[in-house]
Write a protein that holds these residues in place. Structure first.
Motif, mmCIF file in Angstrom:
data_model
loop_
_atom_site.group_PDB
_atom_site.id
_atom_site.type_symbol
_atom_site.label_atom_id
_atom_site.label_comp_id
_atom_site.label_asym_id
_atom_site.label_seq_id
_atom_site.Cartn_x
_atom_site.Cartn_y
_atom_site.Cartn_z
ATOM 1 N N ILE A 61 0.907 -1.109 0.012
ATOM 2 C CA ILE A 61 0.003 0.089 0.029
ATOM 3 C C ILE A 61 0.889 1.206 0.015
ATOM 4 N N VAL A 62 2.052 1.217 0.738
ATOM 5 C CA VAL A 62 2.819 2.611 1.155
ATOM 6 C C VAL A 62 4.190 2.323 0.415
ATOM 7 N N PRO A 68 5.856 5.465 10.098
ATOM 8 C CA PRO A 68 6.331 6.610 9.256
ATOM 9 C C PRO A 68 7.131 7.587 10.027
ATOM 10 N N GLU A 69 8.314 8.094 9.332
ATOM 11 C CA GLU A 69 9.350 8.793 10.035
ATOM 12 C C GLU A 69 9.100 10.131 9.502
ATOM 13 N N THR A 70 9.057 10.354 8.345
ATOM 14 C CA THR A 70 9.079 11.546 7.711
ATOM 15 C C THR A 70 7.630 12.261 7.284
ATOM 16 N N ALA A 71 7.658 13.407 6.904
ATOM 17 C CA ALA A 71 6.408 14.086 6.589
ATOM 18 C C ALA A 71 5.867 13.327 5.369
ATOM 19 N N ARG A 72 6.752 13.238 4.483
ATOM 20 C CA ARG A 72 6.275 12.361 3.263
ATOM 21 C C ARG A 72 5.888 10.892 3.570
ATOM 22 N N GLU A 73 6.495 10.219 4.531
ATOM 23 C CA GLU A 73 5.909 8.754 5.021
ATOM 24 C C GLU A 73 4.437 9.125 5.343
ATOM 25 N N ARG A 74 4.500 9.916 6.308
ATOM 26 C CA ARG A 74 3.121 10.139 7.071
ATOM 27 C C ARG A 74 1.846 10.355 6.325
ATOM 28 N N LYS A 75 2.342 11.177 5.141
ATOM 29 C CA LYS A 75 1.378 11.733 4.184
ATOM 30 C C LYS A 75 1.228 10.450 3.294
ATOM 31 N N ALA A 76 1.947 9.505 3.194
ATOM 32 C CA ALA A 76 1.597 8.532 2.441
ATOM 33 C C ALA A 76 0.671 7.515 3.026
ATOM 34 N N VAL A 77 0.800 7.436 4.151
ATOM 35 C CA VAL A 77 -0.093 6.574 4.915
ATOM 36 C C VAL A 77 -1.559 7.175 5.246
ATOM 37 N N LEU A 81 -4.891 5.585 3.622
ATOM 38 C CA LEU A 81 -5.946 5.363 4.279
ATOM 39 C C LEU A 81 -7.273 6.287 3.764
ATOM 40 N N ALA A 82 -7.167 7.502 3.395
ATOM 41 C CA ALA A 82 -8.255 8.174 2.845
ATOM 42 C C ALA A 82 -8.699 7.497 1.510
ATOM 43 N N ASP A 83 -7.619 6.930 0.769
ATOM 44 C CA ASP A 83 -8.277 6.427 -0.466
ATOM 45 C C ASP A 83 -8.898 5.175 -0.224
ATOM 46 N N LEU A 84 -8.547 4.360 0.827
ATOM 47 C CA LEU A 84 -9.045 3.208 1.006
ATOM 48 C C LEU A 84 -10.563 3.151 1.723
#
Ligand SMILES: [Zn+2]
Length: 194
Positions: A61-62, A68-77, A81-84
């Motif tokens: 999924i990601v 998630p450590e970076t802002a980018r990774e948090r946003k990916a999650v 979740l929003a798309d799911l």
């Protein structure tokens, strides 16, 4: 009733896990062994109601399963979740079925390395990287109300367009006619002749 019997059997087998978390919070619960690239989808049809339970490794999924450590990774999650929570954009049902989503939840289940070690029967030292052995699964739970579930004879999966790490979904359908198993893949994104 036969349908209910099947549902109970699935519950007993641990295949169907009802995800009740409404928010994007992590859940620490039993997570069976999973294969990266392989997700599962259970579809239960009862009259004109459809229930779907989707489960896929974080890798699918990601692209990672660590915290998630970076802002980018948090946003990916967050984005995942929003798309799911919009199942009809991932799992396309025939228009003639007239299905609308009545509920959609998505969450992440985490398996940390202690559980992993136990499962693998291996001993690890205290120096073990926190990240090692950590697995996550994205899970989504959907309910849909349809005008005519009988016209669901094929399903298309834009899921694979959205989630580039996913290679296969093992699909189980449970209807009044019994239980069937299918595989949809990145190469063949359509389920036919249901
Ligand atoms: Zn994993």
């Amino acid at each position: 009733m036969r349908l209910h019997h099947h549902v109970r059997t699935l519950f007993a087998a641990g295949m169907l896990i009802v995800v009740s978390a409404v928010h994007a919070e992590e859940e620490r619960r039993e997570l069976g062994p999973h294969v990266h690239g392989h997700g599962t989808l259970v579809i239960v049809v009862e009259d004109n109601n459809l229930q779907m339970e989707l489960s896929a490794p974080g890798m699918d999924i990601v692209g990672f399963e660590y915290e998630p450590e970076t802002a980018r990774e948090r946003k990916a999650v967050e984005d995942a979740l929003a798309d799911l929570k919009e199942p009809l954009k991932l799992i396309t049902l025939p228009e003639s079925a007239g299905c609308t989503v009545t509920s959609a939840d998505a969450s992440i289940a985490v398996k940390d390395h202690e559980d992993h070690d136990e499962a693998a029967g291996a001993e690890k030292t205290a120096e073990t990287d926190e990240k090692e052995g950590r697995h996550t699964e994205f899970r989504a739970s959907y309910a849909l109300a349809c005008a005519d579930t009988a016209s669901i004879t094929s399903i298309y999966f834009p899921f694979f367009n959205r989630f580039s790490g996913s290679e296969m979904l093992a699909v189980t359908t449970i209807t009044d006619n019994g239980q069937s198993s299918y595989e949809v893949t990145r190469e063949v994104r359509r389920l036919e002749e249901m």
